[in-house]
Design a protein around this motif. Sequence first.
Motif, PDB file in Angstrom:
ATOM      1  N   LEU A   1      36.595  48.420  41.875  1.00  0.00           N
ATOM      2  CA  LEU A   1      36.937  47.415  42.813  1.00  0.00           C
ATOM      3  C   LEU A   1      35.990  46.102  42.466  1.00  0.00           C
ATOM      4  CD1 LEU A   1      37.319  49.183  46.228  1.00  0.00           C
ATOM      5  CD2 LEU A   1      38.925  47.923  45.176  1.00  0.00           C
ATOM      6  N   GLU A   2      34.801  46.430  42.156  1.00  0.00           N
ATOM      7  CA  GLU A   2      33.826  45.446  41.717  1.00  0.00           C
ATOM      8  C   GLU A   2      34.296  44.624  40.410  1.00  0.00           C
ATOM      9  OE1 GLU A   2      29.750  46.377  41.659  1.00  0.00           O
ATOM     10  OE2 GLU A   2      29.260  44.429  41.192  1.00  0.00           O
ATOM     11  N   LYS A   3      34.651  45.523  39.484  1.00  0.00           N
ATOM     12  CA  LYS A   3      35.286  45.122  38.130  1.00  0.00           C
ATOM     13  C   LYS A   3      36.553  44.158  38.268  1.00  0.00           C
ATOM     14  CE  LYS A   3      33.845  48.555  34.742  1.00  0.00           C
ATOM     15  NZ  LYS A   3      34.267  49.460  33.899  1.00  0.00           N
ATOM     16  N   LEU A   4      37.494  44.527  39.167  1.00  0.00           N
ATOM     17  CA  LEU A   4      38.465  43.892  39.506  1.00  0.00           C
ATOM     18  C   LEU A   4      38.108  42.570  40.071  1.00  0.00           C
ATOM     19  CD1 LEU A   4      41.335  46.443  40.118  1.00  0.00           C
ATOM     20  CD2 LEU A   4      41.120  44.982  38.437  1.00  0.00           C
ATOM     21  N   GLY A   5      36.852  42.377  40.720  1.00  0.00           N
ATOM     22  CA  GLY A   5      36.421  41.028  41.402  1.00  0.00           C
ATOM     23  C   GLY A   5      36.585  40.976  43.002  1.00  0.00           C
TER      24      GLY A   5
ATOM     25  N   TRP B   1      45.102  50.888  48.416  1.00  0.00           N
ATOM     26  CA  TRP B   1      43.572  50.758  48.077  1.00  0.00           C
ATOM     27  C   TRP B   1      42.863  50.036  49.288  1.00  0.00           C
ATOM     28  CZ3 TRP B   1      41.603  48.758  42.612  1.00  0.00           C
ATOM     29  CH2 TRP B   1      40.655  49.545  42.122  1.00  0.00           C
ATOM     30  N   MET B   2      43.368  49.036  49.449  1.00  0.00           N
ATOM     31  CA  MET B   2      42.575  48.124  50.703  1.00  0.00           C
ATOM     32  C   MET B   2      42.598  49.197  51.945  1.00  0.00           C
ATOM     33  SD  MET B   2      41.488  45.609  49.271  1.00  0.00           S
ATOM     34  CE  MET B   2      41.413  46.358  47.435  1.00  0.00           C
ATOM     35  N   LEU B   3      43.109  50.201  52.294  1.00  0.00           N
ATOM     36  CA  LEU B   3      43.020  50.923  53.222  1.00  0.00           C
ATOM     37  C   LEU B   3      41.589  51.592  53.193  1.00  0.00           C
ATOM     38  CD1 LEU B   3      46.589  52.185  54.277  1.00  0.00           C
ATOM     39  CD2 LEU B   3      45.248  50.358  55.367  1.00  0.00           C
TER      40      LEU B   3
END
Lengths: 227, 227, 227, 227, 227, 227
Positions: free
Chosen positions: B218-222, C68-70
């Motif tokens: 998630l961090e890699k995608l920003g 993913w956001m869930l």
Amino acid sequence: MFELGVVKRNIVRADRVAVDQLAKFGASTVHEAMGRVGLMKTYMRPIYAGARVSGTAVTVLLQPGDNWMLHVAAEQIQPGDIVVAACTTDNTDGFFGDLLATSFRARGAVGLVIDGGCRDIKDLTEMGFPVWSRAISSKGTVKATLGSVNIPVVCAGMAVQPGDAIVADDDGIVVVPAAMAQKVADAAAAREANESDKRARLAAGVLGLDMYKMREPLEKLGLRYVD
Amino acid sequence: MFELGVVKRNIVRADRVAVDQLAKFGASTVHEAMGRVGLMKTYMRPIYAGARVSGTAVTVLLQPGDNWMLHVAAEQIQPGDIVVAACTTDNTDGFFGDLLATSFRARGAVGLVIDGGCRDIKDLTEMGFPVWSRAISSKGTVKATLGSVNIPVVCAGMAVQPGDAIVADDDGIVVVPAAMAQKVADAAAAREANESDKRARLAAGVLGLDMYKMREPLEKLGLRYVD
Amino acid sequence: MFELGVVKRNIVRADRVAVDQLAKFGASTVHEAMGRVGLMKTYMRPIYAGARVSGTAVTVLLQPGDNWMLHVAAEQIQPGDIVVAACTTDNTDGFFGDLLATSFRARGAVGLVIDGGCRDIKDLTEMGFPVWSRAISSKGTVKATLGSVNIPVVCAGMAVQPGDAIVADDDGIVVVPAAMAQKVADAAAAREANESDKRARLAAGVLGLDMYKMREPLEKLGLRYVD
Amino acid sequence: MFELGVVKRNIVRADRVAVDQLAKFGASTVHEAMGRVGLMKTYMRPIYAGARVSGTAVTVLLQPGDNWMLHVAAEQIQPGDIVVAACTTDNTDGFFGDLLATSFRARGAVGLVIDGGCRDIKDLTEMGFPVWSRAISSKGTVKATLGSVNIPVVCAGMAVQPGDAIVADDDGIVVVPAAMAQKVADAAAAREANESDKRARLAAGVLGLDMYKMREPLEKLGLRYVD
Amino acid sequence: MFELGVVKRNIVRADRVAVDQLAKFGASTVHEAMGRVGLMKTYMRPIYAGARVSGTAVTVLLQPGDNWMLHVAAEQIQPGDIVVAACTTDNTDGFFGDLLATSFRARGAVGLVIDGGCRDIKDLTEMGFPVWSRAISSKGTVKATLGSVNIPVVCAGMAVQPGDAIVADDDGIVVVPAAMAQKVADAAAAREANESDKRARLAAGVLGLDMYKMREPLEKLGLRYVD
Amino acid sequence: MFELGVVKRNIVRADRVAVDQLAKFGASTVHEAMGRVGLMKTYMRPIYAGARVSGTAVTVLLQPGDNWMLHVAAEQIQPGDIVVAACTTDNTDGFFGDLLATSFRARGAVGLVIDGGCRDIKDLTEMGFPVWSRAISSKGTVKATLGSVNIPVVCAGMAVQPGDAIVADDDGIVVVPAAMAQKVADAAAAREANESDKRARLAAGVLGLDMYKMREPLEKLGLRYVD
């Protein structure tokens, strides 16, 4: 026809005895007994499962987002009636809830068929007041524009005259013209008498192909069996 | 392919042992075990809640408003089959009711999946004969035009070959190609074994973010956290 | 606004005491108390009947076919929250099932409102974890693309700010802006106090026409009674 | 079957000569010549009126909101192909616009059939690149998840094998199995030859009732004329 | 009513002079002149833009997937008629194409309104034979089951009696009961005479608020202006 | 928020220069330049093809079947505005026709976006007054109930603040928050500058697979090529 701003007080209701007979057959059998006509669109669904009623139609023509005419209709209800509410346009607002149901029941109504929305589902279920509607919606309505009561309407795709017999259950809603109620009840009874024997034979493994003598006409049309 | 007027008698059914295993996993787990394919459209709904079945497909191609081929199909049913009925066009008529259900059950069918309408909901519920359909409708059908039985069909958006394994429950309907039934059952079993541990950890408050190691990607995608 | 790839951690939640009061009134009464605004679209339905909850919104913006956001949202849940998930486009995939429900419950969530699909209906019903969704679907989702958490969203046609009060039951889902929660709860209480007397009078046969003094305005607009 | 993450390079295309003949008959005639099968759902509409094409199918299975596989498919296009794109779930996003059309045309594609959304309508119309889609949408897509190219798909309710002949015009889209292309073209030609005479007689006032000798079968079924 | 298997030969058509006047006003003005009733559902769309016709209704009740009754209806057409075709259930098949249009035109029909599908769009557009339909579809139909001609029908939500006046254009389709045709034509003329003056004033910048004297009633209802 | 009965007179409109730039890029490019957000639902369609406009939003909240607030809104229009009309519930009535268009144009409006119905299509097309609507309908509306003007609304699934920039064309309708108009216009310009080179390379036969360097990430995810 379809006039707005009119309430008809004296309507000719279908024969009570005939109407009462229809409920026990249910919508599907009555629909077949009518010659496969009279069924409302399938988007109409009961708000809870298991209800089966028949009654005579008090018709209402509503305006979108406005439930005023349901209050006007309440006064025209007689015991054994089902209110059938159409709308001048597609609308899913919550025209009907537990207060109106209390009023309708006090007047003798046995159900509501509404081509619009219904709310207070939990209360109506507890009251056992059956409603068939196109939607469930909390959306409140106003009381600002005239519609009509007891004029011919089209509800969920079917023409309904005030006084027509209505049969509704989990399968759907059928409209029986008032003058045909007894004839249809008789045809439904005959049909049902006929079905128990068929059911027993099918349960014993007899095929519909044989019981209904379908093999020959199927062959004539060219049905081919391949391996 | 898609030929009308044909009934295929000898079809290769998915392995019975494998098919029977599929029911206990249910549609969602089997769908995942298949690699996230095989699911019919979500407009298909069970006529009552709580049923979960698996079986082998006897396929039917219906014409709109005509249920003749369901009678033809009855003869082809073997114990453990699920009838899968498609239609040459979108149609919600009540092709199926309690009489056909009685016949199908007598032949050993464990359910029906129909991209059309179903009626006699109350009777079918009492019989415990599960049906997944696109609509509930009293609309009667005729017996006038040929369709086919046991040809490849597209039912509710999914290709079905006769003999394929079908899994259906409250979540939906999944089609498993006959040759893959055991492999999918094994993958579903592996998946389910894996889930109970995950469930316990999540119940204890562990976050999916940590359990599935999602924070880094998630961090890699920003993904940015702000206050 | 509507920025993708953002998680807001500190949100101002509606007052807990006020929010807790809202559940007992239900969606329809709260909607009326709001002045007939705030209702989500009627295609949103509970996965099982009878649930009634209120809570504070943790908002999620999903991408189609991607849940993913869930997982990201789970970390932001506080006791008493309801997760409100919108999607950047219409999508019915099964974003949510029993594993996420286990995680959400462990964090204190009291329900989910999702403008998308839900699966594991049987498990969620047994858990008593209420979900309002636009569809039921086994369709699995991926974890590949960023959405956002706790940004303003539009869910099922209604604007929702993180922290807003949500009331959901069989009638639908109402969004109450956080700052108005107590005022709306008071208005709902006043409304309900008023209703029991009305209900009694209607049950006794008093007509809404008389109780609400509708006869004069109807006559002024030209309503005609005919025989 | 339905495997994700696969691109098949060598496919057997329907005979070019036969495929080229199909366009001049159009979708409705070809559909009849097939025996009234092969038609995609009617929600598929051309983005502009008047186009009529036939070609060989390069199939694509897309993920919702993700158009990556269309780029993968471009490499597999040969002159005379029509790209047929299905999606693993209902999705209306704008998978395709003028850049991809430029690429597809450079590879020799004569059109696109997509069970999803299309954008850049004005540009595509000016280019004369015909697209049949379920929606028009500006919604951008990502490139994150694998689908497949040249596997069997179900597009808008119809099974399509890579290499099948596709005929599309204002009336709809018909899929002709590759092996049947010439046979269907011949049947279509025979059908059309037959129609010009019929058209002349009908224009002269001859009734279909007489021309098709329908009066007797109608009477046998009991059709009654009343005044 | 709604009887199947019946063709009524002698129907009372609305007055020709009155009917001919209606076309020049168009559907929207006639609908208003009727008192805002009589409009069919908005899913009915013209197959090409710009047509505007009025005529007298020859009604048809079709069975799904069966266009036999359109051939039966052809014989009942008189010059100036518009065929209005309903179906016993929702169905989008291609009941009508260029051959039937040729026949209908030869009999004097000026258009078709069909709550079903239409095909041969390109040919019909070139012929200038206007059709309003719920769908465009190549799907072929059979000739196997009886419907009726010139009975009362419900088409796209509106009740139509044989002989009623029909007005159709890009805005929709309005049904005028035969006995009201002249009265409605007069009301439409009065309405239109009234509109040109209004149009000029609005074009000059006069606000509807002032022209229709809306400010006072709006203020009475409590409209508030804020800065 | 969402208050009924309120008209806000002074709104902050997006910068005129920036807004004017947006039209030349069109909805799809602006949507991408926004980061793929801001798009209304795809059921909104232009009443005629080929229009492309940008403007500043005057928002309206309508009641179902009631167009009163459009008259109230007319007074708030300034040159370069686009009226954006939402409704408190789903409704397709013909709220808007040529008279209101004449008034809106006289005030300087460049278009209308309405989550409801529109009529007088032929006249509006001849006037060249572009409308994007969810339906075309002759259905007349009343003037009886208050809505609001220039409050935040949700129109076709998208939140709109009064003064926001609106871009609409054949591809759809995009909402740009007022404060972001220039930034988005710049991003759209950059994006478009970038596209002409890409287009040329694709036209020359370069594959997107190579131009966008997709082969490596596809291989990493496991894409397999088979023969």
